[in-house]
Write a protein that holds these residues in place. Sequence first.
Motif, PDB file in Angstrom:
ATOM      1  N   LEU A 113       0.830  -1.211   0.000  1.00  0.00           N
ATOM      2  CA  LEU A 113       0.000   0.000   0.000  1.00  0.00           C
ATOM      3  C   LEU A 113       0.860   1.256   0.000  1.00  0.00           C
ATOM      4  CD1 LEU A 113      -2.784  -1.051   2.565  1.00  0.00           C
ATOM      5  CD2 LEU A 113      -2.838  -1.174   0.056  1.00  0.00           C
ATOM      6  N   GLY A 114       1.969   1.193  -0.755  1.00  0.00           N
ATOM      7  CA  GLY A 114       2.841   2.351  -0.875  1.00  0.00           C
ATOM      8  C   GLY A 114       3.771   2.575   0.302  1.00  0.00           C
ATOM      9  N   VAL A 115       3.810   1.643   1.250  1.00  0.00           N
ATOM     10  CA  VAL A 115       4.672   1.780   2.429  1.00  0.00           C
ATOM     11  C   VAL A 115       5.952   0.997   2.193  1.00  0.00           C
ATOM     12  CG1 VAL A 115       4.891   1.365   4.910  1.00  0.00           C
ATOM     13  CG2 VAL A 115       2.685   2.036   3.929  1.00  0.00           C
ATOM     14  N   PRO A 116       7.130   1.625   2.277  1.00  0.00           N
ATOM     15  CA  PRO A 116       8.394   0.902   2.092  1.00  0.00           C
ATOM     16  C   PRO A 116       8.560  -0.195   3.141  1.00  0.00           C
ATOM     17  CG  PRO A 116       8.736   3.277   2.052  1.00  0.00           C
ATOM     18  CD  PRO A 116       7.328   3.060   2.509  1.00  0.00           C
ATOM     19  N   PRO A 117       9.184  -1.306   2.773  1.00  0.00           N
ATOM     20  CA  PRO A 117       9.338  -2.409   3.733  1.00  0.00           C
ATOM     21  C   PRO A 117      10.139  -2.029   4.971  1.00  0.00           C
ATOM     22  CG  PRO A 117      10.676  -2.766   1.777  1.00  0.00           C
ATOM     23  CD  PRO A 117       9.767  -1.615   1.465  1.00  0.00           C
ATOM     24  N   GLN A 118      11.117  -1.097   4.814  1.00  0.00           N
ATOM     25  CA  GLN A 118      11.900  -0.687   5.980  1.00  0.00           C
ATOM     26  C   GLN A 118      11.014  -0.020   7.026  1.00  0.00           C
ATOM     27  OE1 GLN A 118      12.659  -0.014   2.848  1.00  0.00           O
ATOM     28  NE2 GLN A 118      14.646  -0.977   2.447  1.00  0.00           N
ATOM     29  N   ALA A 119      10.099   0.848   6.569  1.00  0.00           N
ATOM     30  CA  ALA A 119       9.184   1.516   7.505  1.00  0.00           C
ATOM     31  C   ALA A 119       8.216   0.513   8.117  1.00  0.00           C
ATOM     32  CB  ALA A 119       8.415   2.624   6.785  1.00  0.00           C
ATOM     33  N   LEU A 120       7.733  -0.417   7.309  1.00  0.00           N
ATOM     34  CA  LEU A 120       6.771  -1.409   7.799  1.00  0.00           C
ATOM     35  C   LEU A 120       7.402  -2.302   8.859  1.00  0.00           C
ATOM     36  CD1 LEU A 120       3.931  -2.637   7.476  1.00  0.00           C
ATOM     37  CD2 LEU A 120       4.898  -4.159   5.738  1.00  0.00           C
ATOM     38  N   MET A 121       8.596  -2.829   8.579  1.00  0.00           N
ATOM     39  CA  MET A 121       9.252  -3.718   9.528  1.00  0.00           C
ATOM     40  C   MET A 121       9.735  -2.969  10.757  1.00  0.00           C
ATOM     41  SD  MET A 121       8.748  -6.523   8.090  1.00  0.00           S
ATOM     42  CE  MET A 121       9.614  -7.528   9.285  1.00  0.00           C
ATOM     43  N   GLY A 122      10.127  -1.698  10.573  1.00  0.00           N
ATOM     44  CA  GLY A 122      10.526  -0.896  11.732  1.00  0.00           C
ATOM     45  C   GLY A 122       9.372  -0.703  12.701  1.00  0.00           C
ATOM     46  N   GLN A 123       8.195  -0.413  12.172  1.00  0.00           N
ATOM     47  CA  GLN A 123       7.029  -0.246  13.034  1.00  0.00           C
ATOM     48  C   GLN A 123       6.573  -1.579  13.623  1.00  0.00           C
ATOM     49  OE1 GLN A 123       5.570   2.388  14.262  1.00  0.00           O
ATOM     50  NE2 GLN A 123       6.982   3.749  13.192  1.00  0.00           N
ATOM     51  N   LEU A 124       6.769  -2.661  12.885  1.00  0.00           N
ATOM     52  CA  LEU A 124       6.452  -3.983  13.422  1.00  0.00           C
ATOM     53  C   LEU A 124       7.342  -4.302  14.620  1.00  0.00           C
ATOM     54  CD1 LEU A 124       4.857  -6.619  13.175  1.00  0.00           C
ATOM     55  CD2 LEU A 124       6.622  -7.446  11.596  1.00  0.00           C
ATOM     56  N   LEU A 125       8.631  -3.974  14.501  1.00  0.00           N
ATOM     57  CA  LEU A 125       9.549  -4.179  15.633  1.00  0.00           C
ATOM     58  C   LEU A 125       9.145  -3.306  16.809  1.00  0.00           C
ATOM     59  CD1 LEU A 125      12.128  -5.296  16.933  1.00  0.00           C
ATOM     60  CD2 LEU A 125      13.401  -3.447  15.798  1.00  0.00           C
ATOM     61  N   LEU A 126       8.803  -2.027  16.536  1.00  0.00           N
ATOM     62  CA  LEU A 126       8.354  -1.139  17.611  1.00  0.00           C
ATOM     63  C   LEU A 126       7.098  -1.685  18.274  1.00  0.00           C
ATOM     64  CD1 LEU A 126       8.724   1.559  19.091  1.00  0.00           C
ATOM     65  CD2 LEU A 126       7.332   2.635  17.318  1.00  0.00           C
ATOM     66  N   GLY A 127       6.197  -2.243  17.463  1.00  0.00           N
ATOM     67  CA  GLY A 127       4.985  -2.828  18.023  1.00  0.00           C
ATOM     68  C   GLY A 127       5.287  -4.029  18.896  1.00  0.00           C
ATOM     69  N   LEU A 128       6.252  -4.853  18.494  1.00  0.00           N
ATOM     70  CA  LEU A 128       6.635  -6.007  19.308  1.00  0.00           C
ATOM     71  C   LEU A 128       7.253  -5.562  20.631  1.00  0.00           C
ATOM     72  CD1 LEU A 128       8.124  -8.494  16.673  1.00  0.00           C
ATOM     73  CD2 LEU A 128       6.096  -8.850  18.110  1.00  0.00           C
ATOM     74  N   ILE A 129       8.046  -4.495  20.589  1.00  0.00           N
ATOM     75  CA  ILE A 129       8.657  -3.984  21.825  1.00  0.00           C
ATOM     76  C   ILE A 129       7.578  -3.467  22.766  1.00  0.00           C
ATOM     77  CG2 ILE A 129      10.164  -2.199  22.778  1.00  0.00           C
ATOM     78  CD1 ILE A 129      11.775  -2.439  20.152  1.00  0.00           C
ATOM     79  N   ASN A 130       6.677  -2.637  22.237  1.00  0.00           N
ATOM     80  CA  ASN A 130       5.563  -2.159  23.066  1.00  0.00           C
ATOM     81  C   ASN A 130       4.721  -3.333  23.563  1.00  0.00           C
ATOM     82  OD1 ASN A 130       6.287   0.522  22.760  1.00  0.00           O
ATOM     83  ND2 ASN A 130       4.947   0.860  21.015  1.00  0.00           N
TER      84      ASN A 130
END
Length: 293
Positions: A5-22
């Motif tokens: 959906l136009g989101v670069p994989p680096q941004a997507l995986m970075g937020q996924l990691l942040l979500g896992l930390i939270n």
Amino acid sequence: MFELLGVPPQALMGQLLLGLINGAFYALLSLGLAVIFGLMNVINFTHGAQYMMGAFVAWMLLQYGGIPYWGALVLAPLIVGATGVVIERLLISRLYHLDHLYGLLLTFGLALIVEGLFRQQYGSSGLPYSNPIPGGQNLGFMFLPWYRGWVVAFSLAVCLVTWFTIERTKLGAYLRAATERPELVQAFGVNVPRMITLTYGVGVGLAALAGVLAAPIYTVNPTMGSNLIIVVFAVVVIGGMGSIAGSIVTGFGLGVVEGLTKVFWPEASATVIFVIMAIVLMVRPQGLFGTPR
């Protein structure tokens, strides 16, 4: 590398990691709340302050005692857990025969007192804590800091050990039986009041452990618990009040959902957990993993 959906994989995986930390912090904190409520029927609103105390004790052990992070990981939960034992014996134990509201008001008042004392002593700007595992690994699609990976893995391990202890061991069977038929368990020679006290201490220790894990990621400040506790209570409600498995699954799951929401709909990231809570309460009031009481 593909885009979603136009989101670069680096941004997507970075937020996924942040979500896992939270999610790791949500799971540990909601696990402590679930242990206390599920085995004691106490709504512990002091939990956020005890999480903050864990971070501060780790900082004080380093600053005044020269004890590094790895020592604080063991000592801080024991120290804060011991304060929980004192609180349970002196205050909370007097409220077991009263409505849940009295325990909530007492623990809420204690949280305000503890936070005020730390703010008076250390201010509210925050204190830095050094990263015990610097560096990371470039995975190609994202950069994984070693410490953040450690937090996710260690939190998951602690959650699973706690679940196994309560649900699959003789000690856990005694704890569950003591909440349902304390007089029967007492007849078998088990000191039920001492068991309940230690249960509260363990729940508080889990909150303090989350605080130690959070210290190198966030600044250590008196408001770090109050900023998080409302979200954690929402996680507990969604998972089911008192459900150990529900706290773990919904903690990590909702952390990931929150992280992905920041990518695709940033404006809703602060409220998505509460929207999910409202939907769950309408469809299943006891929570996803809870049982009707």
